[in-house]
Design a protein around this motif. Structure first.
Motif, PDB file in Angstrom:
ATOM      1  N   UNK A 118      25.350 -44.177  -4.101  1.00 33.09           N
ATOM      2  CA  UNK A 118      25.070 -43.414  -5.309  1.00 33.09           C
ATOM      3  C   UNK A 118      26.148 -42.374  -5.594  1.00 33.09           C
ATOM      4  N   UNK A 119      26.182 -41.897  -6.802  1.00 34.18           N
ATOM      5  CA  UNK A 119      27.177 -40.915  -7.241  1.00 34.18           C
ATOM      6  C   UNK A 119      27.096 -39.655  -6.389  1.00 34.18           C
ATOM      7  N   UNK A 120      28.266 -39.202  -5.942  1.00 37.42           N
ATOM      8  CA  UNK A 120      28.349 -37.933  -5.245  1.00 37.42           C
ATOM      9  C   UNK A 120      27.886 -37.952  -3.805  1.00 37.42           C
ATOM     10  N   UNK A 121      27.550 -39.107  -3.257  1.00 37.24           N
ATOM     11  CA  UNK A 121      27.029 -39.178  -1.890  1.00 37.24           C
ATOM     12  C   UNK A 121      28.046 -38.673  -0.879  1.00 37.24           C
ATOM     13  N   UNK A 122      27.549 -37.936   0.110  1.00 39.59           N
ATOM     14  CA  UNK A 122      28.325 -37.495   1.272  1.00 39.59           C
ATOM     15  C   UNK A 122      29.475 -36.581   0.919  1.00 39.59           C
ATOM     16  N   UNK A 123      29.319 -35.778  -0.129  1.00 40.32           N
ATOM     17  CA  UNK A 123      30.403 -34.870  -0.475  1.00 40.32           C
ATOM     18  C   UNK A 123      30.808 -33.963   0.669  1.00 40.32           C
ATOM     19  N   UNK A 124      29.842 -33.517   1.471  1.00 37.60           N
ATOM     20  CA  UNK A 124      30.137 -32.607   2.564  1.00 37.60           C
ATOM     21  C   UNK A 124      29.822 -33.192   3.934  1.00 37.60           C
ATOM     22  N   UNK A 125      29.388 -34.455   3.998  1.00 37.26           N
ATOM     23  CA  UNK A 125      28.964 -35.053   5.257  1.00 37.26           C
ATOM     24  C   UNK A 125      30.131 -35.800   5.895  1.00 37.26           C
ATOM     25  N   UNK A 126      30.605 -35.292   7.028  1.00 30.08           N
ATOM     26  CA  UNK A 126      31.714 -35.916   7.751  1.00 30.08           C
ATOM     27  C   UNK A 126      31.134 -36.621   8.970  1.00 30.08           C
ATOM     28  N   UNK A 127      31.583 -37.846   9.206  1.00 27.24           N
ATOM     29  CA  UNK A 127      31.052 -38.629  10.319  1.00 27.24           C
ATOM     30  C   UNK A 127      32.161 -38.960  11.314  1.00 27.24           C
ATOM     31  N   UNK A 128      31.803 -38.949  12.584  1.00 24.83           N
ATOM     32  CA  UNK A 128      32.712 -39.306  13.672  1.00 24.83           C
ATOM     33  C   UNK A 128      31.888 -40.054  14.708  1.00 24.83           C
ATOM     34  N   UNK A 129      32.338 -41.235  15.118  1.00 31.26           N
ATOM     35  CA  UNK A 129      31.609 -42.011  16.119  1.00 31.26           C
ATOM     36  C   UNK A 129      32.539 -43.086  16.660  1.00 31.26           C
ATOM     37  N   UNK A 130      32.240 -43.656  17.814  1.00 32.11           N
ATOM     38  CA  UNK A 130      33.075 -44.730  18.350  1.00 32.11           C
ATOM     39  C   UNK A 130      32.978 -45.982  17.482  1.00 32.11           C
ATOM     40  N   UNK A 131      34.029 -46.800  17.519  1.00 31.19           N
ATOM     41  CA  UNK A 131      33.989 -48.093  16.843  1.00 31.19           C
ATOM     42  C   UNK A 131      34.985 -48.198  15.704  1.00 31.19           C
ATOM     43  N   UNK A 132      34.778 -49.207  14.872  1.00 26.58           N
ATOM     44  CA  UNK A 132      35.616 -49.455  13.700  1.00 26.58           C
ATOM     45  C   UNK A 132      34.736 -49.673  12.483  1.00 26.58           C
ATOM     46  N   UNK A 133      35.288 -49.380  11.318  1.00 22.77           N
ATOM     47  CA  UNK A 133      34.607 -49.655  10.062  1.00 22.77           C
ATOM     48  C   UNK A 133      35.575 -50.337   9.108  1.00 22.77           C
ATOM     49  N   UNK A 134      35.029 -51.231   8.295  1.00 25.32           N
ATOM     50  CA  UNK A 134      35.790 -51.904   7.248  1.00 25.32           C
ATOM     51  C   UNK A 134      34.916 -51.912   6.006  1.00 25.32           C
ATOM     52  N   UNK A 135      35.514 -51.559   4.875  1.00 25.82           N
ATOM     53  CA  UNK A 135      34.767 -51.634   3.622  1.00 25.82           C
ATOM     54  C   UNK A 135      35.665 -52.223   2.539  1.00 25.82           C
ATOM     55  N   UNK A 136      35.018 -52.886   1.587  1.00 28.08           N
ATOM     56  CA  UNK A 136      35.710 -53.563   0.485  1.00 28.08           C
ATOM     57  C   UNK A 136      34.947 -53.235  -0.788  1.00 28.08           C
ATOM     58  N   UNK A 137      35.631 -52.650  -1.762  1.00 29.57           N
ATOM     59  CA  UNK A 137      34.984 -52.221  -2.993  1.00 29.57           C
ATOM     60  C   UNK A 137      34.804 -53.415  -3.929  1.00 29.57           C
ATOM     61  N   UNK A 138      33.544 -53.652  -4.307  1.00 29.87           N
ATOM     62  CA  UNK A 138      33.225 -54.731  -5.244  1.00 29.87           C
ATOM     63  C   UNK A 138      33.195 -54.231  -6.678  1.00 29.87           C
ATOM     64  N   UNK A 139      32.557 -53.082  -6.902  1.00 33.09           N
ATOM     65  CA  UNK A 139      32.417 -52.505  -8.247  1.00 33.09           C
ATOM     66  C   UNK A 139      32.484 -50.995  -8.148  1.00 33.09           C
TER      67      UNK A 139
END
Length: 202
Positions: A118-139
């Motif tokens: 959703x719009x504006x999500x996680x503006x101030x939320x920073x995350x740190x954890x083990x592992x890897x992430x991959x994301x691909x923007x569809x729209x």
């Protein structure tokens, strides 16, 4: 940094007893599990008793800590090792404005989701954890913060990064952004590292 507690909703039914049972099965105290997730013990207790409902980022963090998937937390476990996941209008879940649909099989080292941010999500939320992430923007347009660097992504753009890099994402469009999201499911003592004030451990 703790999640805002927000209002009680009924969008994630049945998750409370699974959260409690998984924590106990892993031999974790309420205080230890809450600390790893960046929550107060009182907030985690409210999640486990159903007095608060977790957002999707919370579910992702708790799933990593407990070595399971968001789908399993929500009781949406498909046949084990099913290689095919069918599309269609059904099967989407929503939590705190985030909408997701499973896009990969269960029982794997990675979890794949199709996510609406959703719009504006996680503006101030920073995350740190083990592992890897991959994301691909569809729209839509997505802002990805990796460390101190901001990246604005559009349809067809992707990001692949080590999740120990402090990161956050936010939709730049009021209509939200759609993306494919893949992350590794890891349980690690690294999640217990003191990462400093303002760093949210997920």
């Amino acid at each position: 940094m703790n999640h805002p507690e927000g209002a009680v909703t009924d969008e994630v039914p049945g998750v409370a007893p699974r959260l409690r049972d998984l924590r106990r099965d892993r031999g974790l105290t309420l205080e230890t599990a809450a600390g790893r997730a960046g929550l107060s013990p009182a907030h985690l207790s409210r999640l486990e008793t159903g007095r608060r409902q977790p957002s999707l980022p919370m579910l992702l963090g708790l799933a990593r800590i407990y070595g399971t998937t968001v789908s399993a937390l929500l009781g949406e476990v498909p046949p084990e090792r099913d290689a095919i996941v069918r599309g269609g209008p059904l099967g989407a879940s929503e939590a705190d404005g985030w909408r997701y649909r499973q896009a990969g099989g269960s029982g794997r080292a990675m979890q794949a989701l199709r996510v609406r941010v959703p719009y504006g999500t996680e503006g101030d939320l920073v995350r740190v954890h083990p592992g890897e992430e991959w994301l691909y923007v569809l729209e839509g347009r997505l802002r990805v913060a990796l460390g101190e660097t901001l990246h604005d992504l559009g349809p067809g753009d992707s990001a692949h990064f080590d999740s120990l890099t402090p990161h956050r994402i936010a939709s730049l469009d009021r209509s939200g952004a759609q993306l494919l999201f893949v992350h590794t499911l890891l349980q690690s003592s690294a999640a217990e590292l003191c990462l400093g004030n303002g760093i949210h451990r997920l």
